[in-house]
Design a protein around this motif. Structure first.
Motif, short mmCIF file in Angstrom:
data_model
loop_
_atom_site.label_atom_id
_atom_site.label_comp_id
_atom_site.label_asym_id
_atom_site.label_seq_id
_atom_site.Cartn_x
_atom_site.Cartn_y
_atom_site.Cartn_z
N LEU A 240 74.70 102.76 -17.69
CA LEU A 240 76.10 102.33 -17.76
C LEU A 240 76.30 101.33 -18.89
N THR A 241 77.39 101.50 -19.65
CA THR A 241 77.79 100.53 -20.67
C THR A 241 79.16 99.98 -20.30
N ILE A 242 79.28 98.67 -20.28
CA ILE A 242 80.53 98.00 -19.92
C ILE A 242 81.02 97.21 -21.12
N ARG A 243 82.25 97.45 -21.54
CA ARG A 243 82.86 96.68 -22.63
C ARG A 243 84.03 95.89 -22.06
N GLU A 244 84.06 94.62 -22.36
CA GLU A 244 85.00 93.70 -21.71
C GLU A 244 85.84 92.96 -22.75
N TRP A 245 87.17 93.03 -22.58
CA TRP A 245 88.10 92.31 -23.43
C TRP A 245 88.82 91.26 -22.60
N TYR A 246 88.98 90.06 -23.16
CA TYR A 246 89.71 88.98 -22.49
C TYR A 246 91.13 88.92 -23.03
N LEU A 247 92.11 88.98 -22.13
CA LEU A 247 93.50 88.77 -22.50
C LEU A 247 93.94 87.43 -21.92
N SER A 248 95.22 87.10 -22.04
CA SER A 248 95.68 85.78 -21.66
C SER A 248 95.47 85.49 -20.18
N ASP A 249 95.68 86.49 -19.31
CA ASP A 249 95.56 86.23 -17.88
C ASP A 249 94.78 87.32 -17.15
N CYS A 250 94.08 88.16 -17.89
CA CYS A 250 93.33 89.23 -17.23
C CYS A 250 92.20 89.72 -18.14
N GLN A 251 91.36 90.54 -17.56
CA GLN A 251 90.31 91.22 -18.30
C GLN A 251 90.60 92.71 -18.28
N ILE B 77 83.74 81.95 -23.38
CA ILE B 77 84.67 81.98 -24.50
C ILE B 77 85.13 80.56 -24.84
N GLU B 78 85.31 79.72 -23.83
CA GLU B 78 85.69 78.34 -24.08
C GLU B 78 84.59 77.60 -24.83
N ARG B 79 83.35 77.95 -24.57
CA ARG B 79 82.24 77.32 -25.31
C ARG B 79 82.27 77.73 -26.77
N PHE B 80 82.61 78.98 -27.05
CA PHE B 80 82.72 79.41 -28.43
C PHE B 80 83.76 78.55 -29.15
N GLU B 81 84.89 78.33 -28.53
CA GLU B 81 85.96 77.54 -29.14
C GLU B 81 85.50 76.09 -29.34
N LYS B 82 84.74 75.56 -28.39
CA LYS B 82 84.25 74.18 -28.48
C LYS B 82 83.42 73.97 -29.73
N TYR B 83 82.66 74.98 -30.12
CA TYR B 83 81.78 74.86 -31.28
C TYR B 83 82.35 75.56 -32.52
N ASN B 84 83.65 75.75 -32.54
CA ASN B 84 84.35 76.28 -33.71
C ASN B 84 83.79 77.62 -34.17
N THR B 85 83.42 78.44 -33.22
CA THR B 85 82.94 79.78 -33.55
C THR B 85 83.96 80.80 -33.07
N LEU B 86 84.12 81.85 -33.85
CA LEU B 86 85.13 82.86 -33.56
C LEU B 86 84.47 84.05 -32.86
N TYR B 87 84.87 84.28 -31.64
CA TYR B 87 84.33 85.37 -30.81
C TYR B 87 84.83 86.71 -31.30
N GLN B 88 83.92 87.68 -31.40
CA GLN B 88 84.28 89.04 -31.78
C GLN B 88 84.21 89.95 -30.55
N PRO B 89 85.34 90.30 -29.97
CA PRO B 89 85.32 91.18 -28.81
C PRO B 89 84.96 92.59 -29.23
N PRO B 90 84.51 93.42 -28.26
CA PRO B 90 84.37 93.11 -26.84
C PRO B 90 83.00 92.54 -26.51
N THR B 91 82.87 91.98 -25.31
CA THR B 91 81.56 91.69 -24.74
C THR B 91 80.99 92.99 -24.21
N VAL B 92 79.73 93.25 -24.51
CA VAL B 92 79.09 94.48 -24.06
C VAL B 92 78.01 94.15 -23.04
#
Length: 244
Positions: A26-37, A87-102
């Motif tokens: 199984l492969t799961i790809r996950e996108w974060y939106l403002s109030d849901c996944q 994702i909040e940790r990425f922002e804390k360290y000024n790194t830009l997250y590239q979605p999706p999470t796999v």
């Protein structure tokens, strides 16, 4: 200026990780939106009934198909129960997250881009404190384009834009206001709404300002590896001397 791209995988307690560990195909790809996944699940072959039951428990199923190519499911679930988001940790360290999470075979795969290598190192040290982590690659990006797979998360681009501002922007876009030459005017646009021209223009300008401000980090990433400033080059170009 160089950019730094890091790809790594982590393990920690997470429903998606646990499912991917129990079902290694199984492969799961996950996108974060403002109030849901939004989660896409794919697997070759005919899925086991227990896998289908587990998927039903993840959230609202938006799409499901099983055919000769295998399983394809899209679900949506609430973010309200998530704590200590990575994702909040990425922002804390000024790194830009590239979605999706796999998620695959018990691992969560992430990619980030940063302006400073020290930010990447600090992020990885932070994650090592409470997660099993393996760094897959860490590369300086110089004199090349940003990967086309790096898409700006929609919720970040439209953050703080109100419904009225979005409606004003959509009306202007669909009416040809941003085409060259323009196909409509602010007065004509306002006449299609229930507000005065000045009010409509205020909604439109605020939407434009917020979206451009939110897009600033992505604009810097796209242009930082460019060689020279084309506007400066154009301004400094001398007109050709005409022969007498």
């Amino acid at each position: 200026m160089s950019l730094y791209e890091a790809s790594f995988r982590v393990k920690h307690e997470c429903p998606y990780r646990e499912i991917s560990e129990r079902h290694p195909d199984l492969t799961i790809r996950e996108w974060y939106l403002s109030d849901c996944q939004v989660v896409e699940l794919t697997s070759p072959g005919t899925p086991a009934s227990e896998l289908l039951d587990e998927i039903d428990d993840l959230g609202t199923v938006l799409h499901r198909s099983v055919d000769e190519s295998g399983l394809h499911v899209v679900t949506q679930s609430c973010l309200c129960s998530l704590e200590d988001s990575i994702i909040e940790r990425f922002e804390k360290y000024n790194t830009l997250y590239q979605p999706p999470t796999v998620h695959r075979q018990g691992w969560e795969h992430y990619s980030v881009i940063a302006f400073d290598e020290s930010d990447v190192r600090a992020l990885l040290r932070d994650l090592e404190a409470d997660r099993d982590i393996e760094v897959l690659s860490k590369t300086a990006i110089t004199e090349q384009q940003i990967p086309h797979s790096m898409l700006a998360p929609v919720d970040q681009l439209f953050e703080d834009v109100t419904d009225r501002q979005l409606a004003a922007l959509r009306l202007a876009l669909e009416s040809g206001y941003y085409e060259q030459p323009r196909k409509t005017s602010l007065r004509a646009l306002a006449e299609q709404t229930a507000v005065a021209r000045s009010t409509y223009e205020e909604h439109l300008r605020k939407a434009e300002n917020k979206i451009l401000t939110n897009a600033g980090q992505f604009l810097r990433l796209v242009t930082t590896t460019s060689t020279g400033d084309p506007l400066v080059v154009e301004r400094n170009r001398q007109p050709e001397q005409r022969a007498d």
